[in-house]
Design a protein around this motif. Structure first.
Motif, PDB file in Angstrom:
ATOM      1  N   PHE A   2      29.162 -56.942  13.555  1.00 20.53           N
ATOM      2  CA  PHE A   2      30.322 -57.766  13.741  1.00 20.53           C
ATOM      3  C   PHE A   2      31.432 -56.949  13.602  1.00 20.53           C
ATOM      4  CE2 PHE A   2      33.967 -60.358  12.461  1.00 20.53           C
ATOM      5  CZ  PHE A   2      33.858 -61.587  13.459  1.00 20.53           C
ATOM      6  N   GLY A   3      31.536 -55.919  12.593  1.00 23.98           N
ATOM      7  CA  GLY A   3      32.808 -55.213  12.418  1.00 23.98           C
ATOM      8  C   GLY A   3      33.135 -54.236  13.671  1.00 23.98           C
ATOM      9  N   ILE A   4      32.302 -53.873  14.347  1.00 24.37           N
ATOM     10  CA  ILE A   4      32.361 -53.197  15.665  1.00 24.37           C
ATOM     11  C   ILE A   4      32.930 -53.864  16.751  1.00 24.37           C
ATOM     12  CG2 ILE A   4      31.693 -52.035  17.635  1.00 24.37           C
ATOM     13  CD1 ILE A   4      29.076 -51.120  15.828  1.00 24.37           C
ATOM     14  N   GLN A  57      34.760 -66.520  14.514  1.00 25.00           N
ATOM     15  CA  GLN A  57      33.711 -65.909  15.053  1.00 25.00           C
ATOM     16  C   GLN A  57      32.866 -65.215  13.860  1.00 25.00           C
ATOM     17  OE1 GLN A  57      32.315 -65.371  17.597  1.00 25.00           O
ATOM     18  NE2 GLN A  57      33.788 -64.739  19.416  1.00 25.00           N
ATOM     19  N   PHE A  58      33.410 -64.798  12.762  1.00 34.99           N
ATOM     20  CA  PHE A  58      33.036 -64.342  11.630  1.00 34.99           C
ATOM     21  C   PHE A  58      31.890 -65.231  10.691  1.00 34.99           C
ATOM     22  CE2 PHE A  58      32.746 -63.385   7.014  1.00 34.99           C
ATOM     23  CZ  PHE A  58      32.448 -62.096   7.111  1.00 34.99           C
ATOM     24  N   PHE A  59      32.331 -66.632  10.918  1.00 33.64           N
ATOM     25  CA  PHE A  59      31.402 -67.490  10.341  1.00 33.64           C
ATOM     26  C   PHE A  59      30.422 -67.916  11.410  1.00 33.64           C
ATOM     27  CE2 PHE A  59      34.940 -67.773   7.271  1.00 33.64           C
ATOM     28  CZ  PHE A  59      34.345 -67.362   5.978  1.00 33.64           C
ATOM     29  N   PRO A  71      29.272 -65.086  22.788  1.00 35.05           N
ATOM     30  CA  PRO A  71      28.407 -63.671  23.088  1.00 35.05           C
ATOM     31  C   PRO A  71      28.215 -62.792  22.107  1.00 35.05           C
ATOM     32  CG  PRO A  71      30.579 -63.935  23.932  1.00 35.05           C
ATOM     33  CD  PRO A  71      30.403 -65.125  23.467  1.00 35.05           C
ATOM     34  N   ALA A  72      29.095 -62.924  20.903  1.00 36.51           N
ATOM     35  CA  ALA A  72      28.931 -61.906  19.857  1.00 36.51           C
ATOM     36  C   ALA A  72      27.414 -62.414  19.011  1.00 36.51           C
ATOM     37  CB  ALA A  72      30.348 -62.341  18.749  1.00 36.51           C
ATOM     38  N   ALA A  73      27.100 -63.522  19.087  1.00 36.26           N
ATOM     39  CA  ALA A  73      25.986 -63.912  18.360  1.00 36.26           C
ATOM     40  C   ALA A  73      24.623 -63.488  19.046  1.00 36.26           C
ATOM     41  CB  ALA A  73      25.683 -65.428  18.464  1.00 36.26           C
ATOM     42  N   HIS A  74      24.905 -63.441  20.368  1.00 35.56           N
ATOM     43  CA  HIS A  74      23.655 -62.756  21.070  1.00 35.56           C
ATOM     44  C   HIS A  74      23.834 -61.083  20.738  1.00 35.56           C
ATOM     45  CE1 HIS A  74      22.840 -65.716  24.204  1.00 35.56           C
ATOM     46  NE2 HIS A  74      24.080 -66.195  23.728  1.00 35.56           N
ATOM     47  N   GLY A  75      24.773 -60.445  20.688  1.00 39.13           N
ATOM     48  CA  GLY A  75      24.897 -59.101  20.428  1.00 39.13           C
ATOM     49  C   GLY A  75      24.183 -58.811  18.948  1.00 39.13           C
ATOM     50  N   ILE A  76      24.546 -59.479  17.845  1.00 34.30           N
ATOM     51  CA  ILE A  76      23.945 -59.371  16.742  1.00 34.30           C
ATOM     52  C   ILE A  76      22.581 -59.721  16.499  1.00 34.30           C
ATOM     53  CG2 ILE A  76      23.916 -60.294  14.391  1.00 34.30           C
ATOM     54  CD1 ILE A  76      27.027 -60.915  14.642  1.00 34.30           C
TER      55      ILE A  76
END
Length: 266
Positions: free
Chosen positions: A82-84, A190-192, A215-220
């Protein structure tokens, strides 16, 4: 004579822009980290401090990680990934305004400043992640990915997504006055709601139906599939974060071209 560019002209032009972006990256490094080494050191150890604090809190609570046996590794796959995304998305947003003086020079364009900022963030995050992995190896934590290619795919998806969002943000900051405030709220949400602390598929069905569009959840989750043997997230769409990031980048580049005068004036 035809008006078409030759291959040598294209290559020469690309090399010239590459040198401009390289010079901007060096300037960004001096501006961000200063003349002293503490700035570099903090950029390296910040994720380690965050992961240590979160892991310590959960150990005190006598909780158990949702994957594997190590909170440190579980939060590594969440926090670092997530930091990236966060760094690429938010730091690129101020790249045009931060380089306003240089953009007055004819060879330097708005997107040169954006690409330079994105390049520096990618380099910094690679160094920080490598440092963190080395520390985990030293502490004998199970940091070796089960499927390195799958983990790399997840990190690549996050880089593409964050870069696309960063390009769009750099333009929207100039065009939409309150965008910085809106962006800060987007990143908090997004963080949560990206699966940093939890596995998305373990949420209630109505929550999964909403989270699947993030989409961020998919990446993680892609990164976690690469690190944990036997883990398979059933909500993942492999190409979704890539496609979403590319679409954001195209939208940002299009807006910058259409509204260049307004962006230049800000």
């Amino acid at each position: 004579m035809s008006g078409e560019l030759t291959w040598s002209e294209l290559k020469s032009g690309a090399a010239f822009q590459g040198r401009i972006i390289g010079a901007l990256i060096l300037r960004e490094m001096r501006t961000r980290f200063g003349e002293y080494h503490f700035g570099y050191v903090w950029a390296l150890i910040q994720p380690l401090v965050q992961i240590g604090m979160m892991s310590g809190m959960f150990y005190v609570m006598k909780a158990h990680p949702q994957l594997g046996t190590s909170f440190e590794v579980f939060f590594f796959t969440g926090f670092v990934t997530f930091g990236i995304f966060r760094d690429l998305s938010t730091r690129a947003a101020s790249s045009v305004s931060a380089n306003r003086a240089l953009l007055a020079l004819p060879p330097v364009r708005n997107m040169d400043a954006v690409f330079a900022r994105l390049g520096l963030e990618i380099i910094t995050n690679i160094a920080s992640t490598a440092f963190l992995v080395a520390i985990f190896f030293y502490l004998e934590l199970p940091i070796t990915p089960h499927d390195p290619l799958r983990a790399a795919q997840g990190f690549a998806a996050i880089v593409v997504l964050g870069s696309g969002f960063g390009i769009l943000n750099a333009v929207l900051v100039a065009l939409v006055k309150p965008w910085n405030m809106i962006l800060s709220w987007i990143m908090r949400l997004q963080f949560f709601f990206s699966g940093v602390f939890f596995l998305p598929e373990k949420l209630p069905p109505f929550a999964v139906d909403i989270l699947i569009w993030n989409p961020a959840a998919h990446g993680i989750s892609l990164v976690r599939e690469g690190f944990y043997s036997g883990y398979k997230c059933n909500i993942i769409m492999d190409l979704y974060p890539f496609g979403f990031g590319i679409a954001l980048a195209i939208l940002g580049l299009t807006l910058e071209k259409v509204y260049r005068r307004q962006v230049d004036a800000k």
